[in-house]
Scaffold this motif. Sequence first.
Motif, PDB file in Angstrom:
ATOM      1  N   SER A 245       1.051  -1.174  -0.107  1.00 34.35           N
ATOM      2  CA  SER A 245       0.033   0.345   0.169  1.00 34.35           C
ATOM      3  C   SER A 245       0.636   0.956   0.049  1.00 34.35           C
ATOM      4  O   SER A 245       0.617   2.172  -1.406  1.00 34.35           O
ATOM      5  CB  SER A 245      -0.943   0.200   1.281  1.00 34.35           C
ATOM      6  OG  SER A 245      -1.978  -1.252   1.175  1.00 34.35           O
ATOM      7  N   LEU A 246       2.144   1.007   0.606  1.00 33.62           N
ATOM      8  CA  LEU A 246       2.815   2.590   1.325  1.00 33.62           C
ATOM      9  C   LEU A 246       3.454   2.959  -0.646  1.00 33.62           C
ATOM     10  O   LEU A 246       3.827   4.281  -1.338  1.00 33.62           O
ATOM     11  CB  LEU A 246       3.896   2.049   2.346  1.00 33.62           C
ATOM     12  CG  LEU A 246       3.180   2.386   3.008  1.00 33.62           C
ATOM     13  CD1 LEU A 246       4.616   1.822   4.412  1.00 33.62           C
ATOM     14  CD2 LEU A 246       2.229   3.406   3.682  1.00 33.62           C
ATOM     15  N   ASN A 247       3.966   1.618  -1.026  1.00 29.85           N
ATOM     16  CA  ASN A 247       4.633   1.792  -2.515  1.00 29.85           C
ATOM     17  C   ASN A 247       3.889   2.391  -3.529  1.00 29.85           C
ATOM     18  O   ASN A 247       3.973   2.797  -4.491  1.00 29.85           O
ATOM     19  CB  ASN A 247       5.573   0.350  -2.879  1.00 29.85           C
ATOM     20  CG  ASN A 247       6.189   0.409  -2.036  1.00 29.85           C
ATOM     21  OD1 ASN A 247       7.741   0.740  -3.047  1.00 29.85           O
ATOM     22  ND2 ASN A 247       7.041  -0.132  -1.291  1.00 29.85           N
ATOM     23  N   GLU A 248       2.381   1.578  -3.656  1.00 22.50           N
ATOM     24  CA  GLU A 248       1.277   2.448  -4.505  1.00 22.50           C
ATOM     25  C   GLU A 248       1.111   3.340  -4.575  1.00 22.50           C
ATOM     26  O   GLU A 248       1.313   4.198  -5.551  1.00 22.50           O
ATOM     27  CB  GLU A 248       0.364   1.618  -4.285  1.00 22.50           C
ATOM     28  CG  GLU A 248       0.352  -0.092  -4.443  1.00 22.50           C
ATOM     29  CD  GLU A 248      -0.659  -0.692  -4.892  1.00 22.50           C
ATOM     30  OE1 GLU A 248      -1.647  -0.461  -3.726  1.00 22.50           O
ATOM     31  OE2 GLU A 248      -0.970  -2.374  -4.096  1.00 22.50           O
ATOM     32  N   ALA A 252       2.209   6.487  -6.744  1.00 19.81           N
ATOM     33  CA  ALA A 252       1.338   7.301  -8.021  1.00 19.81           C
ATOM     34  C   ALA A 252       0.939   9.513  -7.329  1.00 19.81           C
ATOM     35  O   ALA A 252       0.903   9.653  -7.959  1.00 19.81           O
ATOM     36  CB  ALA A 252      -0.330   6.866  -7.905  1.00 19.81           C
ATOM     37  N   SER A 253       1.356   9.134  -6.043  1.00 18.08           N
ATOM     38  CA  SER A 253       1.417  10.163  -6.022  1.00 18.08           C
ATOM     39  C   SER A 253       3.307  11.474  -6.337  1.00 18.08           C
ATOM     40  O   SER A 253       3.177  12.473  -5.919  1.00 18.08           O
ATOM     41  CB  SER A 253       1.870  11.021  -3.984  1.00 18.08           C
ATOM     42  OG  SER A 253       3.092   9.772  -3.180  1.00 18.08           O
ATOM     43  N   GLY A 254       3.923  10.483  -6.761  1.00 18.75           N
ATOM     44  CA  GLY A 254       5.543  11.158  -7.023  1.00 18.75           C
ATOM     45  C   GLY A 254       6.446  11.553  -5.224  1.00 18.75           C
ATOM     46  O   GLY A 254       7.180  12.601  -5.822  1.00 18.75           O
ATOM     47  N   ALA A 324      12.264  13.893  -0.535  1.00 16.37           N
ATOM     48  CA  ALA A 324      13.602  13.332  -1.184  1.00 16.37           C
ATOM     49  C   ALA A 324      12.599  11.492  -1.621  1.00 16.37           C
ATOM     50  O   ALA A 324      11.525  11.054  -1.583  1.00 16.37           O
ATOM     51  CB  ALA A 324      14.419  13.539   0.002  1.00 16.37           C
ATOM     52  N   HIS A 325      13.568  11.447  -2.699  1.00 12.09           N
ATOM     53  CA  HIS A 325      13.240   9.633  -3.253  1.00 12.09           C
ATOM     54  C   HIS A 325      12.085   9.801  -3.472  1.00 12.09           C
ATOM     55  O   HIS A 325      11.335   8.616  -3.033  1.00 12.09           O
ATOM     56  CB  HIS A 325      14.003   8.385  -2.056  1.00 12.09           C
ATOM     57  CG  HIS A 325      13.720   8.277  -1.075  1.00 12.09           C
ATOM     58  ND1 HIS A 325      12.103   8.614  -0.735  1.00 12.09           N
ATOM     59  CD2 HIS A 325      13.772   8.825   0.528  1.00 12.09           C
ATOM     60  CE1 HIS A 325      12.436   7.799   0.869  1.00 12.09           C
ATOM     61  NE2 HIS A 325      13.000   8.859   1.746  1.00 12.09           N
ATOM     62  N   PRO A 326      11.353  10.601  -4.393  1.00 13.37           N
ATOM     63  CA  PRO A 326       9.830  10.650  -4.961  1.00 13.37           C
ATOM     64  C   PRO A 326       9.792   8.987  -5.293  1.00 13.37           C
ATOM     65  O   PRO A 326      10.406   8.345  -5.849  1.00 13.37           O
ATOM     66  CB  PRO A 326       9.867  11.766  -5.948  1.00 13.37           C
ATOM     67  CG  PRO A 326      11.334  11.798  -6.820  1.00 13.37           C
ATOM     68  CD  PRO A 326      12.548  10.981  -4.820  1.00 13.37           C
ATOM     69  N   GLY A 327       8.795   8.198  -4.726  1.00 12.91           N
ATOM     70  CA  GLY A 327       8.281   7.269  -5.511  1.00 12.91           C
ATOM     71  C   GLY A 327       9.040   5.652  -4.497  1.00 12.91           C
ATOM     72  O   GLY A 327       8.081   4.199  -4.653  1.00 12.91           O
ATOM     73  N   LEU A 328       9.668   6.447  -3.735  1.00 11.55           N
ATOM     74  CA  LEU A 328      10.503   5.028  -2.314  1.00 11.55           C
ATOM     75  C   LEU A 328       9.622   4.947  -1.776  1.00 11.55           C
ATOM     76  O   LEU A 328       9.614   6.315  -0.572  1.00 11.55           O
ATOM     77  CB  LEU A 328      12.031   5.551  -2.823  1.00 11.55           C
ATOM     78  CG  LEU A 328      12.824   5.001  -4.087  1.00 11.55           C
ATOM     79  CD1 LEU A 328      13.780   5.165  -3.915  1.00 11.55           C
ATOM     80  CD2 LEU A 328      11.978   2.702  -4.173  1.00 11.55           C
ATOM     81  N   GLY A 336      19.222   2.618  13.526  1.00  8.24           N
ATOM     82  CA  GLY A 336      19.956   4.415  12.942  1.00  8.24           C
ATOM     83  C   GLY A 336      20.403   3.814  11.641  1.00  8.24           C
ATOM     84  O   GLY A 336      19.957   5.338  11.048  1.00  8.24           O
ATOM     85  N   GLY A 337      19.314   2.742  10.803  1.00  9.16           N
ATOM     86  CA  GLY A 337      20.020   2.261   9.239  1.00  9.16           C
ATOM     87  C   GLY A 337      18.832   2.944   8.516  1.00  9.16           C
ATOM     88  O   GLY A 337      17.631   3.486   9.323  1.00  9.16           O
ATOM     89  N   THR A 338      19.187   2.386   7.366  1.00 13.44           N
ATOM     90  CA  THR A 338      17.956   2.929   7.204  1.00 13.44           C
ATOM     91  C   THR A 338      17.625   1.860   5.784  1.00 13.44           C
ATOM     92  O   THR A 338      18.189   1.004   4.805  1.00 13.44           O
ATOM     93  CB  THR A 338      17.988   4.316   5.878  1.00 13.44           C
ATOM     94  OG1 THR A 338      17.545   5.421   6.532  1.00 13.44           O
ATOM     95  CG2 THR A 338      16.406   4.264   4.466  1.00 13.44           C
ATOM     96  N   ARG A 339      16.573   1.581   5.216  1.00 13.84           N
ATOM     97  CA  ARG A 339      16.521   0.081   4.107  1.00 13.84           C
ATOM     98  C   ARG A 339      15.331   0.802   2.940  1.00 13.84           C
ATOM     99  O   ARG A 339      14.074   1.209   4.015  1.00 13.84           O
ATOM    100  CB  ARG A 339      16.151  -0.923   5.057  1.00 13.84           C
ATOM    101  CG  ARG A 339      14.753  -1.513   5.821  1.00 13.84           C
ATOM    102  CD  ARG A 339      14.759  -2.561   6.417  1.00 13.84           C
ATOM    103  NE  ARG A 339      14.077  -3.375   7.101  1.00 13.84           N
ATOM    104  CZ  ARG A 339      12.866  -3.804   6.767  1.00 13.84           C
ATOM    105  NH1 ARG A 339      12.855  -4.201   5.063  1.00 13.84           N
ATOM    106  NH2 ARG A 339      11.634  -3.733   6.409  1.00 13.84           N
ATOM    107  N   VAL A 340      15.095   0.100   2.089  1.00 10.53           N
ATOM    108  CA  VAL A 340      14.402   0.507   1.299  1.00 10.53           C
ATOM    109  C   VAL A 340      12.990  -1.100   1.561  1.00 10.53           C
ATOM    110  O   VAL A 340      13.657  -1.729   1.337  1.00 10.53           O
ATOM    111  CB  VAL A 340      14.817  -0.043  -0.070  1.00 10.53           C
ATOM    112  CG1 VAL A 340      13.687   0.148  -1.584  1.00 10.53           C
ATOM    113  CG2 VAL A 340      16.299   1.074  -0.676  1.00 10.53           C
ATOM    114  N   VAL A 341      12.007  -0.317   1.553  1.00  8.94           N
ATOM    115  CA  VAL A 341      10.733  -0.945   1.502  1.00  8.94           C
ATOM    116  C   VAL A 341       9.991  -1.055   0.075  1.00  8.94           C
ATOM    117  O   VAL A 341       9.445  -0.491  -0.579  1.00  8.94           O
ATOM    118  CB  VAL A 341      10.047  -0.803   2.416  1.00  8.94           C
ATOM    119  CG1 VAL A 341       8.428  -1.357   2.778  1.00  8.94           C
ATOM    120  CG2 VAL A 341      10.318  -0.847   4.093  1.00  8.94           C
ATOM    121  N   ASP A 342      10.604  -2.192  -0.844  1.00  7.36           N
ATOM    122  CA  ASP A 342      10.097  -2.584  -2.175  1.00  7.36           C
ATOM    123  C   ASP A 342       8.726  -2.988  -1.934  1.00  7.36           C
ATOM    124  O   ASP A 342       8.205  -3.750  -1.867  1.00  7.36           O
ATOM    125  CB  ASP A 342      11.322  -3.241  -2.688  1.00  7.36           C
ATOM    126  CG  ASP A 342      11.370  -3.218  -4.294  1.00  7.36           C
ATOM    127  OD1 ASP A 342      10.204  -2.023  -4.602  1.00  7.36           O
ATOM    128  OD2 ASP A 342      12.247  -3.263  -4.730  1.00  7.36           O
TER     129      ASP A 342
END
Length: 353
Positions: A245-248, A252-254, A324-328, A336-342
């Motif tokens: 849901s978050l990725n969609e 869609a929002s950019g 930042a990072h539109p669409g991601l 304290g790290g960051t990971r992409v939730v694809d």
Amino acid sequence: MSDTALDITGWTCPAPLRDRPRVVMGHGGGGALSAELVQHLFAPAFGGDVLAQLGDSAAVSLGGVRLAFSTDSYVVRPLFFPGGSIGELAVNGTVNDLAMSGAEAAYLSCGFILEEGVEMSVVARVAESMGAAARAAGVEVATGDTKVVESGHGDGIYINTAGIGIIPEGVDLRPQRVVPGDVVIVSGEIGLHGVAIMSVREGLEFGVDVQSDCAALGGLVRSMLAVTPDLHVLRDPTRGGLAASLNEIAAASGTGVVIHEGRVPVPAAVANACAILGLDPLYVANEGKLVAFVPREHADAVLDAMRAHPLGRDAAVIGEAVDAHPGLVVARTALGGTRVVDLPIGEQLPRIC
């Protein structure tokens, strides 16, 4: 190492390949494969501006009235599970799709596809649970259809429901309205439905009885809209879980989306089950939760209204929309790290709804 050539003709890939010429289970999983099937096959074939919205339900105008219109099919296995049944899913799932447009569901259609040989007592139990769910949700099953397929060509019972409801004046819920600074709120503990199905289907014991969160969300949405009609978007994170849901919404929002893993309400039973099975709770299906993107100035009041409702008492702010990072979608971890939730390719557990 042996010089004998490996015979790989019988090997199978554990994940569906995106360029397969045939339908695979992942095409029904609510992830990237599902999106590609809709966007590159169905949408071009059907055309139309309304379909291009690709929301949980379509917002249409008819006779000067704004309506939400949605349909869904239910193939869950098993038919009965802790906390619900295929009948309750068929009502609540479509009611929730309409609610994500801000609409109050009014009428449902119901199509039963029955397999030859299924016990009438099972059909009766499903119908009774479906009727009870409809009455609880304040919606009427107004029309329907029944078909029977030969033994071995179904799985007992499949159900399709379609629904219509009226969208209140001033309500405009769609991902294109999301802007940086919007607050992301989830209505409660995630992953319960997927783990409940998994436990009974696979005969797994997690040390505690996990119940599906199957519920109709119309009342919760009414409480939120009573605070302000200016909610930007709502989604119910079913197949593909919260991550899908978050990725969609991000795509869609950019906009970009940042969530904080430690703020996402994950019950201990779900966390333990996912740790044992190597799953991520963010991708596990829900059937009674929503995620909302709310203007920051309304976030506190909306959160209070959600927590005052039985289906939102564990609501939590989990992140925000960013430039930042539109669409991601990215998650800040406890370390304290960051990971992409694809966006998931397929689905961790098929036949979930």
